[in-house]
Scaffold this motif. Structure first.
Motif, PDB file in Angstrom:
ATOM      1  N   ARG A 291      82.348  79.694  35.522  1.00 14.34           N
ATOM      2  CA  ARG A 291      83.701  79.626  36.076  1.00 14.34           C
ATOM      3  C   ARG A 291      84.457  78.387  35.592  1.00 14.34           C
ATOM      4  O   ARG A 291      85.631  78.220  35.917  1.00 14.34           O
ATOM      5  CB  ARG A 291      83.626  79.640  37.613  1.00 14.34           C
ATOM      6  CG  ARG A 291      82.864  80.844  38.156  1.00 14.34           C
ATOM      7  CD  ARG A 291      82.736  80.810  39.657  1.00 14.34           C
ATOM      8  NE  ARG A 291      84.026  80.969  40.315  1.00 14.34           N
ATOM      9  CZ  ARG A 291      84.169  81.039  41.645  1.00 14.34           C
ATOM     10  NH1 ARG A 291      83.110  80.950  42.436  1.00 14.34           N
ATOM     11  NH2 ARG A 291      85.372  81.169  42.164  1.00 14.34           N
ATOM     12  N   TYR A 292      83.791  77.535  34.848  1.00 11.43           N
ATOM     13  CA  TYR A 292      84.447  76.327  34.328  1.00 11.43           C
ATOM     14  C   TYR A 292      85.412  76.659  33.194  1.00 11.43           C
ATOM     15  O   TYR A 292      86.432  75.987  33.026  1.00 11.43           O
ATOM     16  CB  TYR A 292      83.377  75.343  33.841  1.00 11.43           C
ATOM     17  CG  TYR A 292      83.929  74.124  33.149  1.00 11.43           C
ATOM     18  CD1 TYR A 292      84.361  73.021  33.873  1.00 11.43           C
ATOM     19  CD2 TYR A 292      84.026  74.068  31.762  1.00 11.43           C
ATOM     20  CE1 TYR A 292      84.871  71.901  33.243  1.00 11.43           C
ATOM     21  CE2 TYR A 292      84.536  72.950  31.119  1.00 11.43           C
ATOM     22  CZ  TYR A 292      84.951  71.875  31.871  1.00 11.43           C
ATOM     23  OH  TYR A 292      85.457  70.774  31.238  1.00 11.43           O
ATOM     24  N   GLY A 293      85.102  77.704  32.415  1.00  7.05           N
ATOM     25  CA  GLY A 293      85.856  77.979  31.203  1.00  7.05           C
ATOM     26  C   GLY A 293      87.281  78.457  31.412  1.00  7.05           C
ATOM     27  O   GLY A 293      88.049  78.519  30.450  1.00  7.05           O
ATOM     28  N   LYS A 294      87.666  78.812  32.656  1.00  6.83           N
ATOM     29  CA  LYS A 294      89.019  79.319  32.897  1.00  6.83           C
ATOM     30  C   LYS A 294      89.945  78.295  33.553  1.00  6.83           C
ATOM     31  O   LYS A 294      91.098  78.604  33.843  1.00  6.83           O
ATOM     32  CB  LYS A 294      88.949  80.573  33.787  1.00  6.83           C
ATOM     33  CG  LYS A 294      88.207  81.729  33.135  1.00  6.83           C
ATOM     34  CD  LYS A 294      88.170  82.939  34.035  1.00  6.83           C
ATOM     35  CE  LYS A 294      87.427  84.097  33.385  1.00  6.83           C
ATOM     36  NZ  LYS A 294      87.362  85.300  34.259  1.00  6.83           N
ATOM     37  N   LEU A 295      89.465  77.073  33.751  1.00  8.03           N
ATOM     38  CA  LEU A 295      90.294  76.069  34.406  1.00  8.03           C
ATOM     39  C   LEU A 295      91.419  75.559  33.512  1.00  8.03           C
ATOM     40  O   LEU A 295      92.398  74.986  34.013  1.00  8.03           O
ATOM     41  CB  LEU A 295      89.419  74.885  34.848  1.00  8.03           C
ATOM     42  CG  LEU A 295      88.474  75.160  36.024  1.00  8.03           C
ATOM     43  CD1 LEU A 295      87.591  73.953  36.274  1.00  8.03           C
ATOM     44  CD2 LEU A 295      89.266  75.490  37.289  1.00  8.03           C
ATOM     45  N   TRP A 296      91.311  75.764  32.199  1.00  2.00           N
ATOM     46  CA  TRP A 296      92.356  75.284  31.294  1.00  2.00           C
ATOM     47  C   TRP A 296      93.689  75.995  31.559  1.00  2.00           C
ATOM     48  O   TRP A 296      94.760  75.463  31.220  1.00  2.00           O
ATOM     49  CB  TRP A 296      91.934  75.525  29.842  1.00  2.00           C
ATOM     50  CG  TRP A 296      91.750  76.964  29.482  1.00  2.00           C
ATOM     51  CD1 TRP A 296      90.607  77.683  29.582  1.00  2.00           C
ATOM     52  CD2 TRP A 296      92.746  77.862  28.985  1.00  2.00           C
ATOM     53  NE1 TRP A 296      90.811  78.990  29.175  1.00  2.00           N
ATOM     54  CE2 TRP A 296      92.126  79.123  28.800  1.00  2.00           C
ATOM     55  CE3 TRP A 296      94.097  77.730  28.670  1.00  2.00           C
ATOM     56  CZ2 TRP A 296      92.817  80.231  28.315  1.00  2.00           C
ATOM     57  CZ3 TRP A 296      94.789  78.846  28.197  1.00  2.00           C
ATOM     58  CH2 TRP A 296      94.150  80.064  28.020  1.00  2.00           C
ATOM     59  N   VAL A 297      93.619  77.190  32.170  1.00  4.58           N
ATOM     60  CA  VAL A 297      94.853  77.918  32.458  1.00  4.58           C
ATOM     61  C   VAL A 297      95.747  77.112  33.391  1.00  4.58           C
ATOM     62  O   VAL A 297      96.983  77.085  33.235  1.00  4.58           O
ATOM     63  CB  VAL A 297      94.526  79.297  33.063  1.00  4.58           C
ATOM     64  CG1 VAL A 297      95.797  80.025  33.473  1.00  4.58           C
ATOM     65  CG2 VAL A 297      93.734  80.134  32.062  1.00  4.58           C
ATOM     66  N   TRP A 298      95.145  76.396  34.350  1.00  2.00           N
ATOM     67  CA  TRP A 298      95.948  75.603  35.276  1.00  2.00           C
ATOM     68  C   TRP A 298      96.629  74.438  34.554  1.00  2.00           C
ATOM     69  O   TRP A 298      97.776  74.088  34.887  1.00  2.00           O
ATOM     70  CB  TRP A 298      95.061  75.083  36.416  1.00  2.00           C
ATOM     71  CG  TRP A 298      94.539  76.176  37.291  1.00  2.00           C
ATOM     72  CD1 TRP A 298      93.264  76.667  37.325  1.00  2.00           C
ATOM     73  CD2 TRP A 298      95.276  76.926  38.255  1.00  2.00           C
ATOM     74  NE1 TRP A 298      93.165  77.680  38.244  1.00  2.00           N
ATOM     75  CE2 TRP A 298      94.389  77.859  38.830  1.00  2.00           C
ATOM     76  CE3 TRP A 298      96.603  76.905  38.682  1.00  2.00           C
ATOM     77  CZ2 TRP A 298      94.791  78.749  39.819  1.00  2.00           C
ATOM     78  CZ3 TRP A 298      97.004  77.790  39.663  1.00  2.00           C
ATOM     79  CH2 TRP A 298      96.103  78.699  40.222  1.00  2.00           C
ATOM     80  N   SER A 299      95.950  73.863  33.590  1.00  2.00           N
ATOM     81  CA  SER A 299      96.579  72.784  32.818  1.00  2.00           C
ATOM     82  C   SER A 299      97.781  73.298  32.049  1.00  2.00           C
ATOM     83  O   SER A 299      98.832  72.640  31.996  1.00  2.00           O
ATOM     84  CB  SER A 299      95.552  72.173  31.852  1.00  2.00           C
ATOM     85  OG  SER A 299      94.474  71.600  32.548  1.00  2.00           O
ATOM     86  N   TYR A 300      97.650  74.488  31.448  1.00  2.00           N
ATOM     87  CA  TYR A 300      98.746  75.060  30.680  1.00  2.00           C
ATOM     88  C   TYR A 300      99.924  75.431  31.570  1.00  2.00           C
ATOM     89  O   TYR A 300     101.089  75.226  31.210  1.00  2.00           O
ATOM     90  CB  TYR A 300      98.256  76.286  29.912  1.00  2.00           C
ATOM     91  CG  TYR A 300      97.592  75.952  28.596  1.00  2.00           C
ATOM     92  CD1 TYR A 300      96.842  74.793  28.447  1.00  2.00           C
ATOM     93  CD2 TYR A 300      97.709  76.792  27.494  1.00  2.00           C
ATOM     94  CE1 TYR A 300      96.232  74.486  27.256  1.00  2.00           C
ATOM     95  CE2 TYR A 300      97.099  76.490  26.294  1.00  2.00           C
ATOM     96  CZ  TYR A 300      96.356  75.340  26.178  1.00  2.00           C
ATOM     97  OH  TYR A 300      95.769  75.031  24.994  1.00  2.00           O
ATOM     98  N   LEU A 301      99.621  75.985  32.757  1.00  2.00           N
ATOM     99  CA  LEU A 301     100.701  76.325  33.681  1.00  2.00           C
ATOM    100  C   LEU A 301     101.437  75.068  34.150  1.00  2.00           C
ATOM    101  O   LEU A 301     102.667  75.031  34.223  1.00  2.00           O
ATOM    102  CB  LEU A 301     100.144  77.090  34.880  1.00  2.00           C
ATOM    103  CG  LEU A 301      99.693  78.520  34.626  1.00  2.00           C
ATOM    104  CD1 LEU A 301      99.057  79.112  35.885  1.00  2.00           C
ATOM    105  CD2 LEU A 301     100.854  79.392  34.172  1.00  2.00           C
ATOM    106  N   GLY A 302     100.676  74.034  34.477  1.00  2.00           N
ATOM    107  CA  GLY A 302     101.303  72.786  34.889  1.00  2.00           C
ATOM    108  C   GLY A 302     102.143  72.180  33.786  1.00  2.00           C
ATOM    109  O   GLY A 302     103.244  71.665  34.037  1.00  2.00           O
ATOM    110  N   ALA A 303     101.631  72.231  32.537  1.00  2.00           N
ATOM    111  CA  ALA A 303     102.398  71.689  31.411  1.00  2.00           C
ATOM    112  C   ALA A 303     103.693  72.465  31.194  1.00  2.00           C
ATOM    113  O   ALA A 303     104.741  71.878  30.881  1.00  2.00           O
ATOM    114  CB  ALA A 303     101.538  71.712  30.149  1.00  2.00           C
ATOM    115  N   SER A 304     103.644  73.779  31.361  1.00  2.00           N
ATOM    116  CA  SER A 304     104.853  74.593  31.183  1.00  2.00           C
ATOM    117  C   SER A 304     105.907  74.233  32.214  1.00  2.00           C
ATOM    118  O   SER A 304     107.089  74.049  31.891  1.00  2.00           O
ATOM    119  CB  SER A 304     104.497  76.078  31.284  1.00  2.00           C
ATOM    120  OG  SER A 304     103.519  76.439  30.324  1.00  2.00           O
TER     121      SER A 304
END
Length: 594
Positions: A291-304
């Motif tokens: 479940r660690y591999g999908k946390l990058w999505v939150w970084s991308y959403l926050g950056a957007s």
């Protein structure tokens, strides 16, 4: 079991929120850093040097972060200190005064600039660079030609009749086809430049006279005395040259910016590594690393959200907060605010420290694993070149958009579009990996990156950047799918994360730093269009070479799990062996990388 599952969900939720705030904070400042440095009056080579040092510092510092404290309380103190330190380092940049005495003249439209800027900025001097949205004559007065084809250095004495520098300097002349400047202000500044030139020649002649002292022919004592005076004069001239470099306003600003940016990046790298490593060790302890591999999505959403939000805010502000602070400083204030908010979330982040008895240098071991596989070497070179080419877009795209009269909203949207496109394409990852082979995906990714660079060199309107950025989904996202899958094939147990870190350092550290250093000089001497086209040609040439070399390599089979079957084959019966062999054949047929 239920309480442990609840703890994992809580840990992932807190980590997602922390990444959301961190991504938003980084997007508020990092994409706009080079634009802010341009407004401070730094030339393209100095801006490229700052960006290159930033990437290089992060790449070199990341392996050293593995020696951070192992205790929980010490790690929490390190996280809190890194958060506060990075916020403080970012706030140092708005305190640096611009080279021309007034900041932010480029980011305002004509009406707002004339109505809001202070009186000190209404009569630009030789060292002041004016906005690209003003009249062409205003930019020509300062010897600073805006536009994607190149920038001349502010304060350069230029012959406006021919468009050529009066002194043989290695600076690029103004854009061809500019109108002749006939205003009285232009004449006055030209006369002032001529007087400064004559004064410079007079000073140089006085310095050169020290070297023209002819020692008398009679008496060795006289010769010795004159030689000592000669060497003393030489040392004085060398010392004065070095002193002039440090006394130059632009170089002073460059050194202050370089120190602040490098400190900022070191603290941010320590923070990211510590938080990621602690979370991964916690999930590994509870057997939930998948479940660690999908946390990058939150970084991308926050950056957007962060990039768009700060751009909208900056567009609504007046041009200046003071005579030396422009509205672009809001980017760093926004970063500091979001980092401070993430400080409260970090208090509740899970931190679990594994007790490791081995002291193996994982970075060196990862490099050995990469060197042992031909495809891994090819992909390592690929990510290096893609990082170098991507730095050209990251560092100077907003310069080009600003010269086209773009508002910051379009700049923020360009960041958001590229990140959201990667997120959307991620949902089709499985289908794409089953449909296309790894070599085809890499070829398509490099081709689309080259197309992006080529389109940027012929940028026709500001809104077209949003369409071009959609290609980032494949040129960046899909490329890393293949690279990470290849790395997982060659990784020994426990080395997957180390291999990923090495490849990311090659791309975002080595490649981006080399591209930044070289890109600044290419922009200065040849222009932005030449930089983009040169990167495009390099990627196309490497693509052909990659396909040729990859076709010569032996076909690779992913049978890492079959070693476990072979190790236990002595304990299996014949029927069990046939069943397992059938399962293995079926699994290998479903593999995406053969």
């Amino acid at each position: 079991a239920m309480s442990q599952q609840w703890d994992v969900g809580r840990a992932l939720a807190l980590s997602g929120l922390f990444r959301l705030l961190q991504g938003a904070g980084r997007a508020c400042a990092a994409p706009f850093l080079t634009l802010y440095l341009r407004h401070l009056g730094l030339a393209a080579p100095l801006v490229g040097a700052v960006a290159g040092a930033k990437h290089l510092a992060a790449a070199l510092w990341a392996p050293l972060c593995s020696r951070c404290p192992r205790g929980r309380s010490k790690r929490r103190v390190l996280v809190a200190g890194s958060l506060l330190g990075s916020a403080g380092a970012s706030l140092l940049l708005p305190l640096i005064p611009p080279a021309g005495g007034a900041a932010g003249q480029r980011d305002c439209n004509g009406s707002r600039l004339l109505g809001d800027r202070p009186a000190a900025a209404t009569a630009p001097g030789l060292g002041t660079s004016t906005s690209g949205v003003l009249s062409i004559s205003d930019s020509k007065i300062n010897g600073y030609s805006d536009g994607p084809s190149g920038w001349a250095t502010s304060g350069e004495a230029v012959n406006w009749e021919t468009g050529e520098p009066e002194m043989p300097a290695p600076y690029r002349p103004p854009l061809p086809g500019l109108e002749k400047e006939t205003s009285s202000l232009g004449s006055a500044v030209t006369d002032l430049a001529d007087n400064a030139e004559k004064s410079l020649y007079a000073t140089e002649s006085n310095n050169v006279s020290l070297f023209k002292t002819t020692p008398p022919a009679v008496g060795a004592a006289y010769v010795s005395g004159n030689l000592s005076e000669y060497w003393k004069g030489t040392q004085d001239v060398s010392f004065e040259a070095v002193q002039n470099i440090f006394q130059d306003k632009e170089h002073q600003i460059f050194l202050m910016v370089l120190g602040a940016v490098v400190l900022w990046e070191l603290l941010a790298t320590s923070l990211e590594w510590t938080v990621d490593e602690s979370l991964y060790e916690y999930l590994d302890f509870v057997d939930a690393t998948d479940r660690y591999g999908k946390l990058w999505v939150w970084s991308y959403l926050g950056a957007s959200v962060g990039a768009c939000g700060i751009a909208i805010l900056v567009d609504q502000l007046n041009c200046f907060f003071s005579s030396t602070i422009s509205r672009l400083a809001v980017h760093f204030y926004g970063y500091a605010l979001l980092i401070t908010l993430s400080l409260f979330v970090s208090v509740f982040l899970p931190i679990h420290v594994l007790k490791r008895t081995d002291r193996v240098n994982r970075t060196a071991k990862a490099l050995v694993l990469l060197w042992s596989d031909g495809r891994a070497i090819l992909y390592a070179i690929t990510v290096f070149l893609s990082g170098a080419a991507g730095s050209a877009v990251q560092n100077f795209l907003f310069w080009q958009m600003e010269d086209r009269g773009s508002r910051e909203l379009y700049m923020g949207l360009s960041v958001a579009v590229g990140l959201l496109a990667e997120i959307l394409l991620y949902f089709f990852k499985g289908k794409l990996l089953r449909t296309l082979s790894s070599s085809k995906i890499v070829a398509v990714s490099l081709s689309l990156l080259a197309v992006q660079l080529l389109c940027y060199s012929f940028l026709w309107t500001v809104w077209s950047v949003l369409l071009i950025q959609i290609l980032s989904a494949f040129s960046s996202g899909a490329l890393w799918w293949v690279v990470n899958a290849t790395v997982d094939d060659i990784a020994t147990p426990g080395m997957e994360r180390s291999l990923h870190a090495v490849l990311q350092s090659l791309c975002y550290g080595g490649g981006a730093s080399v591209g930044s250093f070289a890109g600044g000089f290419v922009v200065k001497y040849f222009g932005l269009a030449v930089l983009y086209r040169a990167c495009c040609v390099c990627l196309v040439l490497w693509l052909f070479l990659l396909l040729i070399v990859q076709s010569k390599l032996p076909r690779q089979k992913k049978i890492n799990y079959s070693r476990l079957l072979a190790a236990d084959s002595s304990d299996m019966s014949d029927s069990d062996e046939e069943t397992e062999r059938d399962w293995l054949v079926k699994a290998m047929k479903d593999e995406s990388f053969n």
